[in-house]
Design a protein around this motif. Sequence first.
Motif, PDB file in Angstrom:
ATOM      1  N   SER A  61       0.829  -1.200   0.000  1.00 37.58           N
ATOM      2  CA  SER A  61       0.000   0.000   0.000  1.00 37.58           C
ATOM      3  C   SER A  61       0.867   1.255   0.000  1.00 37.58           C
ATOM      4  O   SER A  61       0.612   2.204  -0.747  1.00 37.58           O
ATOM      5  CB  SER A  61      -0.910  -0.013   1.232  1.00 37.58           C
ATOM      6  N   GLU A  62       1.926   1.272   0.816  1.00 37.20           N
ATOM      7  CA  GLU A  62       2.805   2.437   0.888  1.00 37.20           C
ATOM      8  C   GLU A  62       3.539   2.659  -0.440  1.00 37.20           C
ATOM      9  O   GLU A  62       3.664   3.788  -0.904  1.00 37.20           O
ATOM     10  CB  GLU A  62       3.814   2.281   2.028  1.00 37.20           C
ATOM     11  N   TRP A  63       4.030   1.588  -1.042  1.00 34.79           N
ATOM     12  CA  TRP A  63       4.740   1.729  -2.326  1.00 34.79           C
ATOM     13  C   TRP A  63       3.792   2.190  -3.420  1.00 34.79           C
ATOM     14  O   TRP A  63       4.163   2.987  -4.277  1.00 34.79           O
ATOM     15  CB  TRP A  63       5.429   0.418  -2.718  1.00 34.79           C
ATOM     16  N   LEU A  64       2.574   1.691  -3.395  1.00 34.37           N
ATOM     17  CA  LEU A  64       1.588   2.121  -4.377  1.00 34.37           C
ATOM     18  C   LEU A  64       1.329   3.624  -4.231  1.00 34.37           C
ATOM     19  O   LEU A  64       1.293   4.352  -5.226  1.00 34.37           O
ATOM     20  CB  LEU A  64       0.286   1.332  -4.209  1.00 34.37           C
ATOM     21  N   GLN A  65       1.184   4.089  -2.999  1.00 39.73           N
ATOM     22  CA  GLN A  65       0.992   5.520  -2.769  1.00 39.73           C
ATOM     23  C   GLN A  65       2.204   6.319  -3.231  1.00 39.73           C
ATOM     24  O   GLN A  65       2.076   7.379  -3.851  1.00 39.73           O
ATOM     25  CB  GLN A  65       0.750   5.791  -1.284  1.00 39.73           C
ATOM     26  N   LEU A  66       3.399   5.817  -2.917  1.00 42.10           N
ATOM     27  CA  LEU A  66       4.627   6.517  -3.291  1.00 42.10           C
ATOM     28  C   LEU A  66       4.757   6.643  -4.806  1.00 42.10           C
ATOM     29  O   LEU A  66       5.067   7.719  -5.328  1.00 42.10           O
ATOM     30  CB  LEU A  66       5.842   5.795  -2.712  1.00 42.10           C
ATOM     31  N   VAL A  67       4.508   5.556  -5.512  1.00 35.53           N
ATOM     32  CA  VAL A  67       4.604   5.586  -6.973  1.00 35.53           C
ATOM     33  C   VAL A  67       3.546   6.523  -7.554  1.00 35.53           C
ATOM     34  O   VAL A  67       3.835   7.316  -8.459  1.00 35.53           O
ATOM     35  CB  VAL A  67       4.470   4.155  -7.556  1.00 35.53           C
ATOM     36  N   PHE A  68       2.336   6.460  -7.030  1.00 30.37           N
ATOM     37  CA  PHE A  68       1.266   7.336  -7.506  1.00 30.37           C
ATOM     38  C   PHE A  68       1.628   8.805  -7.277  1.00 30.37           C
ATOM     39  O   PHE A  68       1.454   9.646  -8.166  1.00 30.37           O
ATOM     40  CB  PHE A  68      -0.044   6.979  -6.796  1.00 30.37           C
ATOM     41  N   GLN A  69       2.167   9.127  -6.101  1.00 30.07           N
ATOM     42  CA  GLN A  69       2.571  10.497  -5.810  1.00 30.07           C
ATOM     43  C   GLN A  69       3.713  10.937  -6.725  1.00 30.07           C
ATOM     44  O   GLN A  69       3.733  12.083  -7.193  1.00 30.07           O
ATOM     45  CB  GLN A  69       2.982  10.634  -4.352  1.00 30.07           C
ATOM     46  N   ALA A  70       4.664  10.044  -6.981  1.00 27.04           N
ATOM     47  CA  ALA A  70       5.784  10.391  -7.858  1.00 27.04           C
ATOM     48  C   ALA A  70       5.288  10.682  -9.269  1.00 27.04           C
ATOM     49  O   ALA A  70       5.731  11.647  -9.906  1.00 27.04           O
ATOM     50  CB  ALA A  70       6.806   9.255  -7.870  1.00 27.04           C
ATOM     51  N   VAL A  71       4.366   9.870  -9.760  1.00 24.74           N
ATOM     52  CA  VAL A  71       3.827  10.090 -11.102  1.00 24.74           C
ATOM     53  C   VAL A  71       3.078  11.417 -11.156  1.00 24.74           C
ATOM     54  O   VAL A  71       3.238  12.199 -12.108  1.00 24.74           O
ATOM     55  CB  VAL A  71       2.902   8.917 -11.523  1.00 24.74           C
ATOM     56  N   LEU A  72       2.278  11.693 -10.138  1.00 19.63           N
ATOM     57  CA  LEU A  72       1.551  12.963 -10.102  1.00 19.63           C
ATOM     58  C   LEU A  72       2.509  14.153 -10.032  1.00 19.63           C
ATOM     59  O   LEU A  72       2.308  15.163 -10.707  1.00 19.63           O
ATOM     60  CB  LEU A  72       0.594  13.002  -8.918  1.00 19.63           C
ATOM     61  N   LEU A  73       3.550  14.047  -9.215  1.00 21.11           N
ATOM     62  CA  LEU A  73       4.512  15.142  -9.101  1.00 21.11           C
ATOM     63  C   LEU A  73       5.266  15.368 -10.406  1.00 21.11           C
ATOM     64  O   LEU A  73       5.504  16.506 -10.810  1.00 21.11           O
ATOM     65  CB  LEU A  73       5.493  14.878  -7.964  1.00 21.11           C
ATOM     66  N   LEU A  74       5.643  14.281 -11.073  1.00 18.80           N
ATOM     67  CA  LEU A  74       6.335  14.438 -12.357  1.00 18.80           C
ATOM     68  C   LEU A  74       5.422  15.063 -13.404  1.00 18.80           C
ATOM     69  O   LEU A  74       5.854  15.912 -14.187  1.00 18.80           O
ATOM     70  CB  LEU A  74       6.855  13.080 -12.845  1.00 18.80           C
TER      71      LEU A  74
END
Length: 124
Positions: free
Chosen positions: A62-75
Amino acid sequence: MRNLRRWGAVYVLILLFLGSWMGQFFTQLSEFRSDQQTLGAPFSWSEYLASFFASTFENWQSEWLQLVFQAVLLLAAKHLLFQADAEDLERLERKIDRIHETVGAGPAGPEEGDPRAIDPEPRT
């Protein structure tokens, strides 16, 4: 001491990680034992460890999924937001070059593709 100064933040993060993981371990152990007593079943380390690691990996997933989603949104946001900034900077550079030439100082500097842009100082 130098190693501690250089890597101190990493050590603190490792300690916080291990502390929180141990907190999860003991909290879940207490809950698991309580559930086993309620059901009248004997405590089994193998069952508990399977349950503990399953919940750990679910949490990490769950944490990695959130992290990847946030990274994609930030990029994506960076690409959309700062694209205008890059165009503005290019426009400002062109204006500065025109002012530089108007003042009579000559060309502003080497353009892209000019070897002097890479190594402006002559080697002796």
